[in-house]
Design a protein around this motif. Structure first.
Motif, PDB file in Angstrom:
ATOM      1  N   SER A 163       0.753  -0.893  -0.138  1.00  0.00           N
ATOM      2  CA  SER A 163      -0.145  -0.147  -0.115  1.00  0.00           C
ATOM      3  C   SER A 163       1.005   1.250   0.118  1.00  0.00           C
ATOM      4  N   SER A 164       1.722   0.768   0.344  1.00  0.00           N
ATOM      5  CA  SER A 164       2.952   1.919   0.271  1.00  0.00           C
ATOM      6  C   SER A 164       4.106   2.069  -0.698  1.00  0.00           C
ATOM      7  N   SER A 165       4.061   1.167  -1.568  1.00  0.00           N
ATOM      8  CA  SER A 165       5.579   1.290  -1.979  1.00  0.00           C
ATOM      9  C   SER A 165       4.868   0.794  -3.836  1.00  0.00           C
ATOM     10  N   ASN A 166       5.710   1.323  -4.576  1.00  0.00           N
ATOM     11  CA  ASN A 166       5.749   0.731  -5.870  1.00  0.00           C
ATOM     12  C   ASN A 166       6.330  -0.355  -6.668  1.00  0.00           C
ATOM     13  N   PHE A 167       7.284  -0.626  -5.296  1.00  0.00           N
ATOM     14  CA  PHE A 167       8.344  -1.442  -5.777  1.00  0.00           C
ATOM     15  C   PHE A 167       7.910  -3.163  -5.228  1.00  0.00           C
ATOM     16  N   TRP A 168       7.297  -3.864  -5.535  1.00  0.00           N
ATOM     17  CA  TRP A 168       6.716  -4.709  -4.956  1.00  0.00           C
ATOM     18  C   TRP A 168       8.212  -6.633  -5.539  1.00  0.00           C
ATOM     19  N   VAL A 169       7.601  -7.377  -4.905  1.00  0.00           N
ATOM     20  CA  VAL A 169       8.064  -8.934  -4.552  1.00  0.00           C
ATOM     21  C   VAL A 169       7.393  -9.326  -4.441  1.00  0.00           C
ATOM     22  N   PRO A 170       7.705 -10.948  -5.423  1.00  0.00           N
ATOM     23  CA  PRO A 170       6.455 -11.804  -4.892  1.00  0.00           C
ATOM     24  C   PRO A 170       5.894 -12.112  -3.949  1.00  0.00           C
ATOM     25  N   ILE A 171       4.974 -12.807  -2.959  1.00  0.00           N
ATOM     26  CA  ILE A 171       4.294 -13.091  -1.885  1.00  0.00           C
ATOM     27  C   ILE A 171       4.292 -14.770  -2.195  1.00  0.00           C
ATOM     28  N   ASN A 172       5.718 -15.048  -1.708  1.00  0.00           N
ATOM     29  CA  ASN A 172       5.470 -16.512  -1.682  1.00  0.00           C
ATOM     30  C   ASN A 172       4.260 -17.606  -1.217  1.00  0.00           C
ATOM     31  N   ILE A 173       4.722 -18.419  -1.694  1.00  0.00           N
ATOM     32  CA  ILE A 173       2.671 -19.273  -1.573  1.00  0.00           C
ATOM     33  C   ILE A 173       3.124 -20.363  -0.760  1.00  0.00           C
ATOM     34  N   GLU A 174       4.155 -21.100  -1.019  1.00  0.00           N
ATOM     35  CA  GLU A 174       4.716 -22.590  -1.027  1.00  0.00           C
ATOM     36  C   GLU A 174       6.140 -23.042  -1.706  1.00  0.00           C
ATOM     37  N   ASP A 175       6.845 -23.137  -0.720  1.00  0.00           N
ATOM     38  CA  ASP A 175       8.145 -23.952  -1.594  1.00  0.00           C
ATOM     39  C   ASP A 175       8.658 -25.083  -0.300  1.00  0.00           C
ATOM     40  N   GLY A 176       9.469 -26.478  -0.966  1.00  0.00           N
ATOM     41  CA  GLY A 176      10.391 -27.282  -0.451  1.00  0.00           C
ATOM     42  C   GLY A 176      10.510 -28.114  -1.314  1.00  0.00           C
ATOM     43  N   TYR A 190      11.859 -26.129  -5.094  1.00  0.00           N
ATOM     44  CA  TYR A 190      10.712 -25.719  -5.804  1.00  0.00           C
ATOM     45  C   TYR A 190      10.695 -24.305  -4.759  1.00  0.00           C
ATOM     46  N   LEU A 191       9.905 -23.483  -5.207  1.00  0.00           N
ATOM     47  CA  LEU A 191       9.131 -22.035  -4.821  1.00  0.00           C
ATOM     48  C   LEU A 191       8.198 -21.569  -6.240  1.00  0.00           C
ATOM     49  N   ILE A 192       6.688 -21.796  -5.083  1.00  0.00           N
ATOM     50  CA  ILE A 192       5.530 -20.896  -5.712  1.00  0.00           C
ATOM     51  C   ILE A 192       5.224 -20.223  -4.973  1.00  0.00           C
ATOM     52  N   THR A 193       4.762 -18.718  -5.822  1.00  0.00           N
ATOM     53  CA  THR A 193       4.895 -17.545  -5.657  1.00  0.00           C
ATOM     54  C   THR A 193       3.500 -16.663  -6.439  1.00  0.00           C
ATOM     55  N   GLU A 194       3.453 -16.137  -6.240  1.00  0.00           N
ATOM     56  CA  GLU A 194       2.440 -14.987  -7.248  1.00  0.00           C
ATOM     57  C   GLU A 194       2.616 -14.764  -8.400  1.00  0.00           C
ATOM     58  N   PHE A 195       1.587 -14.980  -9.218  1.00  0.00           N
ATOM     59  CA  PHE A 195       1.988 -14.707  -9.854  1.00  0.00           C
ATOM     60  C   PHE A 195       1.900 -12.649 -11.284  1.00  0.00           C
ATOM     61  N   PHE A 196       2.857 -12.269 -11.553  1.00  0.00           N
ATOM     62  CA  PHE A 196       3.139 -11.348 -12.082  1.00  0.00           C
ATOM     63  C   PHE A 196       2.942 -11.323 -13.269  1.00  0.00           C
ATOM     64  N   ASP A 197       1.837 -10.313 -14.140  1.00  0.00           N
ATOM     65  CA  ASP A 197       1.957 -10.291 -15.474  1.00  0.00           C
ATOM     66  C   ASP A 197       2.169  -9.032 -15.623  1.00  0.00           C
ATOM     67  N   GLY A 198       2.975  -8.884 -16.840  1.00  0.00           N
ATOM     68  CA  GLY A 198       3.337  -7.445 -17.213  1.00  0.00           C
ATOM     69  C   GLY A 198       4.298  -7.040 -18.181  1.00  0.00           C
ATOM     70  N   LYS A 199       5.043  -6.021 -17.938  1.00  0.00           N
ATOM     71  CA  LYS A 199       5.240  -5.504 -19.555  1.00  0.00           C
ATOM     72  C   LYS A 199       6.902  -5.933 -18.978  1.00  0.00           C
ATOM     73  N   LEU A 200       7.625  -6.639 -19.243  1.00  0.00           N
ATOM     74  CA  LEU A 200       9.072  -6.465 -20.034  1.00  0.00           C
ATOM     75  C   LEU A 200       9.530  -5.485 -19.929  1.00  0.00           C
ATOM     76  N   LEU A 201      10.327  -4.468 -19.282  1.00  0.00           N
ATOM     77  CA  LEU A 201      11.725  -2.910 -19.164  1.00  0.00           C
ATOM     78  C   LEU A 201      11.951  -4.142 -21.023  1.00  0.00           C
ATOM     79  N   VAL A 202      12.480  -4.535 -20.782  1.00  0.00           N
ATOM     80  CA  VAL A 202      13.660  -5.402 -22.426  1.00  0.00           C
ATOM     81  C   VAL A 202      13.267  -6.852 -22.576  1.00  0.00           C
ATOM     82  N   PRO A 203      12.032  -6.964 -23.175  1.00  0.00           N
ATOM     83  CA  PRO A 203      11.953  -9.141 -23.464  1.00  0.00           C
ATOM     84  C   PRO A 203      12.867  -9.353 -23.654  1.00  0.00           C
ATOM     85  N   GLN A 204      14.124  -9.122 -24.244  1.00  0.00           N
ATOM     86  CA  GLN A 204      15.249 -10.331 -23.911  1.00  0.00           C
ATOM     87  C   GLN A 204      16.333  -9.067 -24.216  1.00  0.00           C
ATOM     88  N   ARG A 205      17.158  -9.751 -24.261  1.00  0.00           N
ATOM     89  CA  ARG A 205      19.123  -9.244 -24.428  1.00  0.00           C
ATOM     90  C   ARG A 205      18.860  -8.599 -25.657  1.00  0.00           C
TER      91      ARG A 205
END
Length: 187
Positions: free
Chosen positions: A84-97, A107-122
């Motif tokens: 609520s106070s930041s424009n910068f987010w990192v994924p929330i962990n859902i589960e791991d093991g 393995y790590l399962i996180t929420e999914f961010f769907d957005g445009k990549l700053l640079v789509p490829q090298r």
């Protein structure tokens, strides 16, 4: 990287059977949308209860050790930086093991961010205007990270430095020392 008295190389990967990953996820109640091997991880989109998640599975024990540090970082960052106070987010962990009993594929399962990549490829011909347009975001994120008090991340590199500048210098020196001598000399 050192864990439980053993040394592991996070640069070395092993083959992962995508079908066994898929079966593992299905047994946990996930529907697999996509899975692909991208070097050090199998990554993909999975679904459960009409929600999309992101999964990454380490392709070796060493890579898994690095991914465990990412898991800890996500958790600590999200605890200190409310969305609520930041424009910068990192994924929330859902589960791991581990996918298997021998602790080989973390393995790590996180929420999914769907957005445009700053640079789509090298891209070696990347326009400087793109960098200029994002410079304040880069600076603001760097300043935010520097302001955090994140301690007790897993340390598998045995760098006993509390000063982050000395830590970085030690890490960089170790990277250099890992380069074969003939390559060091040539370049």
């Amino acid at each position: 990287l050192k864990k439980d008295g053993k040394l592991y190389d996070y640069r070395k990967v092993q083959e992962i059977d995508l079908n066994s990953v898929k079966k593992f996820l299905q047994n946990k109640g996930y529907k697999v949308h996509t899975l692909k091997l991208t070097g050090r991880h199998v990554i993909g989109k999975i679904l459960k209860k009409n929600r999309i998640f992101f999964i990454k599975v380490a392709a070796s024990i060493g890579v898994g050790i690095r991914t465990q540090v990412e898991t800890a970082w996500n958790k600590k960052f999200n605890k200190q930086v409310p969305r609520s106070s930041s424009n910068f987010w990192v994924p929330i962990n859902i589960e791991d093991g581990y996918i298997n009993e021998n602790d080989k594929n973390y393995y790590l399962i996180t929420e999914f961010f769907d957005g445009k990549l700053l640079v789509p490829q090298r891209n070696n011909n990347l326009s400087i205007k793109l960098l200029e347009s994002q410079m304040m975001n880069v600076i603001n994120l760097s300043e935010l990270i520097q302001s955090l008090s994140i301690k007790d991340l897993p340390d598998y590199e045995n760098i006993n430095e509390t000063d982050h500048n000395k830590w970085f210098l030690t890490k960089t020196t170790r990277w250099y020392e890992d380069i074969p001598r003939d390559v060091q000399t040539k370049y």
